[in-house]
Design an enzyme around this catalytic site. Sequence first.
Site, mmCIF file in Angstrom:
data_model
loop_
_atom_site.group_PDB
_atom_site.id
_atom_site.type_symbol
_atom_site.label_atom_id
_atom_site.label_comp_id
_atom_site.label_asym_id
_atom_site.label_seq_id
_atom_site.Cartn_x
_atom_site.Cartn_y
_atom_site.Cartn_z
ATOM 1 C CE LYS A 70 -3.983 1.955 2.531
ATOM 2 N NZ LYS A 70 -4.865 1.815 3.718
ATOM 3 C CB SER B 281 -8.165 3.646 2.714
ATOM 4 O OG SER B 281 -7.326 3.037 3.692
ATOM 5 C CB SER C 141 -8.562 0.860 5.655
ATOM 6 O OG SER C 141 -9.266 2.077 5.609
#
Lengths: 486, 480
Positions: A76, A151, A175
Amino acid sequence: MHNQTVAQLAQGLRDKAFSSVELTQAYLQRISEHDATFNAFITVDEDSALATARTADLRLASGDADALTGIPVAHKDIFCTEGLRTSCGSKMLDNFVPPYNATVIKRFNEAGAVMLGKTNLDEFAMGSSNENSYYGAVKNPWNPDLVPGGSSGGSAAAVAARMAPAATGTDTGGSIRQPAAFCGITGLKPTYGRVSRLGMIAYASSLDQGGPLARTAEDCALLLNVMAGHDPLDSTSSDTPVEDYTAALGDRLEGLRIGLPREYFGDGLDGATGTCIQAALKELEAQGAELVDISLPSSSLTIPAYYIIAPAEASTNLSRFDGVRYGHRCEDPADLHDLYTRTREEGFGDEVKRRILVGTYALSAGYYDAYYKKAQQARRLISNDFRLALEQVDVIAGPTTPGPAFALGAKSDDPVAMYLEDVYTLAVNLAGLPGMSVPAGLADGKPVGLQLIGRHFAEARLLNVAHRFQQATDWHTLSPATGGAA
Amino acid sequence: MQWETVIGLEVHLQLATQSKIFSGSPIAFGAEPNTQASAVDLAMPGMLPVLNAEAVRMAVMFGLGIDAEIGMRSVFDRKNYFYPDLPKGYQISQFSDPIVGKGEFEIQLEDGSTRQIGITRAHLEEDAGKSLHEDFHGMTGIDLNRAGTPLLEIVSEPDIRSAAEAVAYLKALHSLVTYLGISDGNMAEGSMRCDINISLRPQGQAEYGTRAEIKNVNSFRFVERAIRHEVERQSDILEDGGKVVQETRLYDADRDETRPMRSKEVANDYRYFPEPDLLPIVIDEAYVAAIRDTLPELPTAKRHRFMDQYGLSAYDANVLADSRELADYYETVVSACGDAKIAANWVQVELLGQLNKAELAINASPVSATDLGGLIVRILDNSISGKIAKQVFEAMWQGEGSADEVIDARGLKQVSDSGALEAMVDDVIANNSAQVEQYLAADEGKRKKLVGFFVGQVMKVSKGQANPQMVNQLLAKKLG
């Protein structure tokens, strides 16, 4: 090759069925073929990936290999990577190249894992649909008209679309778990303090936690083995000893007490999703687990408490992005005030600004007691609910999300509707507990996630339940590319 | 109307740790800009603070030094405001739960009287960097070397009543923290910076007047001047029937005045909340006890002991106990010579006089305490007179050796041989017949004065080495 799990790929590498370079090339190929559709990656670093793969092959050849040596992984784009742009999905950091690695990155590097690239996310991890990225929305591999969740939407989409065998994510209010659920993969948010936050760009410091996203619980265990551990440079990281998370995967579930919070099965839960969850629970019961009705009476406080505490922390965590030392700076500032206001006006997107404003307001003199302090009291009540519940049961189970993935744009104009997406996941962060999402069926052809919540540092137990479930079901093997067929 | 001045001081004390409070960067003074700033100090994304345990130990030492309540569970908070030299956009400080609670300590004024000054609290925090406005045409330079330097902010009660008391307080504080070894207390380098809260009220009134805060005053002298100036300004306003505005002012040393800070420089809502990146500091009794065991004798205790044990005046005791090094030096002199009062005189007058002239610290004294004690021994055993002793001290200062070496080398030993002295006295009497006649004609009162002339002559002949007491005795006998 790309349909194999991390465990299978690792075996293949050890058996010399293929090399890490071949494996890496195969994934880079998948990315170049499919990512134009899904937009899961912000940055792909082919040269560096192949160079790491070559080193990994040498380690594999010399017999000095760890479980993940040579395995491609996507990170990420919230984890700082030395020498590689780390944007956090924001224009603010579009030009930011960290001179250091996050501890998580360091640990993957030491294990010999191959970084394929950096995955897309909601700006500064603020969002539940991955529509809040400066680099554009990520599309759900099951249907590009749907959101992948957020996210960590880029990481979830990359794994679901077989562009990476596994990925890292972060989870502040769901997330990791929510995008894992929406994309039909397995994701684990560890106990707060289990994984170092150093070099992981902060959204809400007391809630943020890094964790793995992969196809299976076993793969998540392999990744967590690398990620977990005390970091003296993160004061909130725990020195509780780390287990081998693969060791107890196969333990039988007889006698396991699974609590079903009635608040998670009430109004607001989509019917088809509920049906999937009930079926999943039946399977666990069939394996000998005992299902117990429980209550988490403070659940209704979760969303208000979270949406005070997280923005409050975010509002000050994001103060450092001021155009002075790094990142975006507005052109020709007239004076200091202009430098600050224009830099932040231009550098941050709407959702980030919204949360900064909410958080600033909540911490302001005269409002602190009514908002921040109240929210902390609510947080204690919520934690207490879980503590009491987890004295009665070993694991808590329920849906990860109220429904499956929704259409792009469906909720982007309604922040509160978007916030409600996290109704079942937020409390786990507020209580600092480990939580997982496990593929548990399809609702109208869209993946559904079963959420498992455990006691502090009981990651091994969650992985065990998830693994046993996956031994008996094939939801985790479904591929979006084949319309849900394995 | 008679106005009473009410002053409270906030002192920012730089702690003498090896590294910063939340990072491993060194904190040496005067390094090239931004060479002592790590990724943590620069507030790079994802960086986290790690508390320096040494800073906690020093804060607890301070707390014990003022007999304060120690915060067994203290909490860091974020103090939020935007400024270019504040890289995170917040300062990590302590707000509601400081490491040191209420305490008090004694200050000594010029006249030797003492007062107890209350300490409200002391808390740990990090320093900001520096904005450099010169040398950058139309721009501002930022030096983050100082960012993250550990500070102990010491807040006094409004117990101070004059500029002189404020200075005495700061000197006592300086003395205490250097005794404890927790700070070099160097005001010129900013290791001790002072904010002054000051208000006036009619003599006898219980409630306080409206105060002004004067920021960042960086020397004892400026503190004194800033207060005197501010008292004058406020009393002018009040005498004219006006009202003092609560505000933050800056002392401008060049113009010797205080003026209001621009409103931009004053943030009003810091949005304090607990720092989520750090755990609360939790300490236990054993930790505190272990630190208590390491405490040296502190200035106040030492001052009182010097008065009791050595019979020193309050003033002398205050001077000699001012620093640990000076006190140790003094006590070494005492033990070498056995006379505390003469030792006190020599250390204060000759030694400190020379050190001040040469701008040397006590540790750099060319004359060791043992050697100074040796010199005093020679005065006490009549080997040399006090006057010769000053010459010997000069020579010792110049590096000519110990007192005995100098006395030997220069032949300065006092003449106490009665035969030799008698011969000198006889010579002086023979050579000054006019004065002898005058002496003989004079009455008892005048004789006492006139004998001085003969003593002087003998000392001259002996080059100052004659034992003055013996000379006096001989003259009395010979002159009848």
